[in-house]
Design a protein around this motif. Structure first.
Motif, short mmCIF file in Angstrom:
data_model
loop_
_atom_site.label_atom_id
_atom_site.label_comp_id
_atom_site.label_asym_id
_atom_site.label_seq_id
_atom_site.Cartn_x
_atom_site.Cartn_y
_atom_site.Cartn_z
N ARG A 47 14.32 -5.09 8.56
CA ARG A 47 13.12 -4.34 8.96
C ARG A 47 13.38 -3.49 10.20
O ARG A 47 12.91 -2.35 10.29
N ARG A 111 23.54 -2.94 2.77
CA ARG A 111 23.58 -4.40 2.57
C ARG A 111 24.92 -4.95 3.07
O ARG A 111 24.98 -6.01 3.69
N ARG A 132 17.03 -13.13 1.16
CA ARG A 132 17.01 -12.99 -0.30
C ARG A 132 18.37 -13.26 -0.92
O ARG A 132 18.48 -13.51 -2.10
N ASP A 133 19.43 -13.16 -0.08
CA ASP A 133 20.80 -13.29 -0.61
C ASP A 133 21.61 -14.23 0.25
O ASP A 133 22.83 -14.13 0.31
N ARG A 179 7.43 -5.28 -4.24
CA ARG A 179 8.62 -5.78 -3.53
C ARG A 179 9.37 -6.81 -4.37
O ARG A 179 10.59 -6.81 -4.40
O1 DC Z 1 11.84 -11.33 4.34
P1 DC Z 1 11.17 -9.98 4.59
O2 DC Z 1 9.94 -9.78 3.78
O3 DC Z 1 10.95 -9.73 6.03
O4 DC Z 1 12.23 -8.91 4.06
C1 DC Z 1 11.97 -7.54 4.07
C2 DC Z 1 12.73 -6.86 2.94
O5 DC Z 1 14.14 -6.94 3.21
C3 DC Z 1 12.53 -7.47 1.56
O6 DC Z 1 11.90 -6.57 0.69
C4 DC Z 1 13.89 -7.74 1.01
C5 DC Z 1 14.86 -7.30 2.07
N1 DC Z 1 15.82 -8.36 2.40
C6 DC Z 1 16.93 -8.47 1.61
O7 DC Z 1 17.08 -7.73 0.64
N2 DC Z 1 17.87 -9.39 1.91
C7 DC Z 1 17.72 -10.22 2.95
N3 DC Z 1 18.65 -11.13 3.23
C8 DC Z 1 16.55 -10.13 3.75
C9 DC Z 1 15.61 -9.19 3.44
#
Ligand code: DC
Length: 233
Positions: A47, A111, A132-133, A179
């Motif tokens: 973010r 990424r 997420r990963d 999202r």
């Molecule tokens: O967890 P969050 O909602 O604050 O994450 C914001 C965005 O960042 C979410 O749409 C997916 C991405 N994100 C990601 O792809 N991989 C991560 N390790 C953390 C966040």
């Protein structure tokens, strides 16, 4: 009981993945207090860089420009989030930034940079990292992996409660669905259940119930590890 865990639960790495609004941040904060771990919210890193890209009018899919941005801007994540020293803790939580970050998160070059940064942060050990990963890509060898899920309806309900407190914005359901779709269908490192992860459906559980369940997993891991160490194996 009877086991004297070293401070910060030594080198343990805990990975928590799952969709938006599943309760990852609350769980990670809870575990960080219980086990004296550093809480690393990887989404905050995504973010913060997204906010800089928006301010500088950089395309969210321009890998080269984003790589230069990551090299030139210093983001620090912790109880507050800063960009070159500026406190952006609240500014990164708007719906504009949420939405834009899920677009930025589809950019493979970006990424790649984030994975490197997150691994560096995790190297200290004694950490719980959410994202997420994390269990799939950033820390595939994490000691405890959790995939925290909940129905869309429940996640929307929770976000509404949070947003009432923060008065930030409006169409939460559409945003969460959008999202989810982006996070789950992007080509590079989409949101998946990591191999070896414990899947926890928090739809009908309180935070305390989820935390108890996950803490049991962590205690089991710690007991097993320290028993092996103490017996010299
Ligand atoms: O967890 P969050 O909602 O604050 O994450 C914001 C965005 O960042 C979410 O749409 C997916 C991405 N994100 C990601 O792809 N991989 C991560 N390790 C953390 C966040």
């Amino acid at each position: 009981m009877g086991l004297n865990y070293p401070s910060r639960s030594e080198q343990i790495q805990i990975a928590i993945d799952g969709p938006s609004g599943a309760g990852k941040t609350s769980l990670a904060a809870h575990l960080s207090t219980t086990f004296r771990l550093t809480h690393i919210d990887s989404g905050a890193l995504y973010r913060a860089y997204c906010l800089v890209a928006l301010r500088q009018n950089i395309s969210l899919l321009d890998g080269e420009a984003l790589t230069n941005l990551v090299a030139s801007v210093r983001v620090a994540i912790g109880s507050i989030v800063t960009i070159d020293g500026e406190d952006v803790t609240r500014a990164i939580r708007t719906s504009e930034v949420s939405s834009a970050t899920s677009v930025l998160a589809t950019c493979p070059a970006f990424r790649y940079q984030m994975v490197g940064k997150l691994r560096e942060l995790a190297a200290q050990g004694g950490i719980v990292m959410e994202g997420r990963d994390i269990g799939t890509v950033v820390l595939p060898a994490a000691d405890v992996k959790i995939y925290l899920d909940a129905t869309v309806e429940e996640r929307v309900r929770r976000r509404r409660l949070q947003q009432q407190a923060l008065i930030l914005h409006t169409n939460i359901e559409a945003e969460i669905r959008e999202r989810d779709l982006r996070d789950q269908t992007r080509t590079t490192d989409p949101l998946r259940v990591p191999a070896g992860a414990t899947v926890v459906d928090s739809t009908d559980l309180t935070l305390d119930q989820v935390a108890t369940l996950v803490s049991r997993k962590i205690y089991t891991y710690l007991r097993r590890t320290y028993r092996f160490r103490n017996s010299g194996q």
